[in-house]
Design a protein around this motif. Structure first.
Motif, PDB file in Angstrom:
ATOM      1  N   LYS A   1       0.862  -1.171   0.000  1.00 51.10           N
ATOM      2  CA  LYS A   1       0.000   0.000   0.000  1.00 51.10           C
ATOM      3  C   LYS A   1       0.898   1.220   0.000  1.00 51.10           C
ATOM      4  O   LYS A   1       1.951   1.214   0.635  1.00 51.10           O
ATOM      5  CB  LYS A   1      -0.870   0.047   1.258  1.00 51.10           C
ATOM      6  CG  LYS A   1      -2.217  -0.565   1.100  1.00 51.10           C
ATOM      7  CD  LYS A   1      -3.101  -0.207   2.287  1.00 51.10           C
ATOM      8  CE  LYS A   1      -4.406  -0.950   2.164  1.00 51.10           C
ATOM      9  NZ  LYS A   1      -5.271  -0.729   3.312  1.00 51.10           N
TER      10      LYS A   1
ATOM     11  N   TRP B   1       2.147  -4.826   3.052  1.00 54.60           N
ATOM     12  CA  TRP B   1       0.890  -4.795   3.785  1.00 54.60           C
ATOM     13  C   TRP B   1       0.402  -6.177   4.148  1.00 54.60           C
ATOM     14  O   TRP B   1       0.461  -7.056   3.301  1.00 54.60           O
ATOM     15  CB  TRP B   1      -0.160  -4.070   2.923  1.00 54.60           C
ATOM     16  CG  TRP B   1      -1.183  -3.409   3.773  1.00 54.60           C
ATOM     17  CD1 TRP B   1      -2.436  -3.883   4.043  1.00 54.60           C
ATOM     18  CD2 TRP B   1      -1.057  -2.179   4.486  1.00 54.60           C
ATOM     19  NE1 TRP B   1      -3.085  -3.013   4.875  1.00 54.60           N
ATOM     20  CE2 TRP B   1      -2.261  -1.960   5.167  1.00 54.60           C
ATOM     21  CE3 TRP B   1      -0.023  -1.251   4.624  1.00 54.60           C
ATOM     22  CZ2 TRP B   1      -2.480  -0.859   5.961  1.00 54.60           C
ATOM     23  CZ3 TRP B   1      -0.236  -0.147   5.408  1.00 54.60           C
ATOM     24  CH2 TRP B   1      -1.452   0.044   6.071  1.00 54.60           C
ATOM     25  N   PRO B   2      -0.078  -6.417   5.348  1.00 57.88           N
ATOM     26  CA  PRO B   2      -0.175  -5.441   6.435  1.00 57.88           C
ATOM     27  C   PRO B   2       1.137  -5.334   7.206  1.00 57.88           C
ATOM     28  O   PRO B   2       1.830  -6.329   7.384  1.00 57.88           O
ATOM     29  CB  PRO B   2      -1.277  -6.034   7.325  1.00 57.88           C
ATOM     30  CG  PRO B   2      -1.154  -7.517   7.128  1.00 57.88           C
ATOM     31  CD  PRO B   2      -0.703  -7.704   5.696  1.00 57.88           C
TER      32      PRO B   2
END
Length: 132
Positions: A39, A48-49
Motif C-alpha cells: 500500500k 501490507w499489512p
C-alpha cells in the motif's frame, strides 16, 4: 513475544517477490503461491499489512524521507542513513532497533511483536525492526 520474518531477495527494489509471502501470518496454503501486497502511504510503498502500530509506521517513513532528503540518494550514503534512522528509533522508541536499507537484499529476522516494517522509497527498500 517474538515473531520471525523472512524476506526473499528480489531482483528489483520493492518488486513483489515470486515466492510465497514473506511473513508467517501471510503464508499461502500448501503449494499455493501468493504475491505480497503493498500500500502506498506518505510517499512510500509499504508491505501490507505492516506489523507495527500506525504511529511508528508513519514515524519510520517520515525519518527515512527526511534522511534521504538530508543526505542524498547515492548508495554510498546508505550506511549513514541507516545509522541515523536506527539512532532516532533507539532514542524515541527505546533500544534495540535494526535498520537494513538497500536496493537488493534478503533476510531472516526474529523481532518483537508489532515491531517490524518493510517499505520502499525509490530506489531503496527499508526494513526496520526491534529485537532485544
Amino acid at each position: 513475544g517474538v515473531q520471525t520474518c523472512a524476506l526473499p531477495i528480489s531482483a528489483l527494489a520493492c518488486a513483489p517477490p515470486t515466492t510465497a509471502a514473506a511473513r508467517p501470518e501471510a503464508m499461502a496454503q500448501e503449494g499455493e503461491k501468493r504475491a505480497e501486497e503493498y500500500k502506498t502511504l506518505w510517499g512510500a510503498r509499504i508491505l501490507w499489512p505492516p506489523d507495527i502500530p500506525d504511529d511508528l509506521l508513519k514515524d519510520a517513513v517520515e525519518i527515512a524521507h527526511s534522511s534521504l532528503d538530508e543526505m542524498g540518494r547515492q548508495e554510498r550514503e546508505g550506511p549513514k542513513i541507516a545509522e541515523k534512522i536506527k539512532k532516532y528509533f533507539d532514542e524515541k522508541h527505546g533500544p534495540y532497533w535494526h535498520v537494513t536499507m538497500g536496493k537488493n537484499f534478503g533476510c531472516h529476522a526474529v523481532h518483537e511483536k508489532q515491531r517490524f516494517v518493510y517499505f520502499c522509497i525509490d530506489p531503496y527498500s527499508f526494513m526496520i525492526y526491534k529485537a532485544s
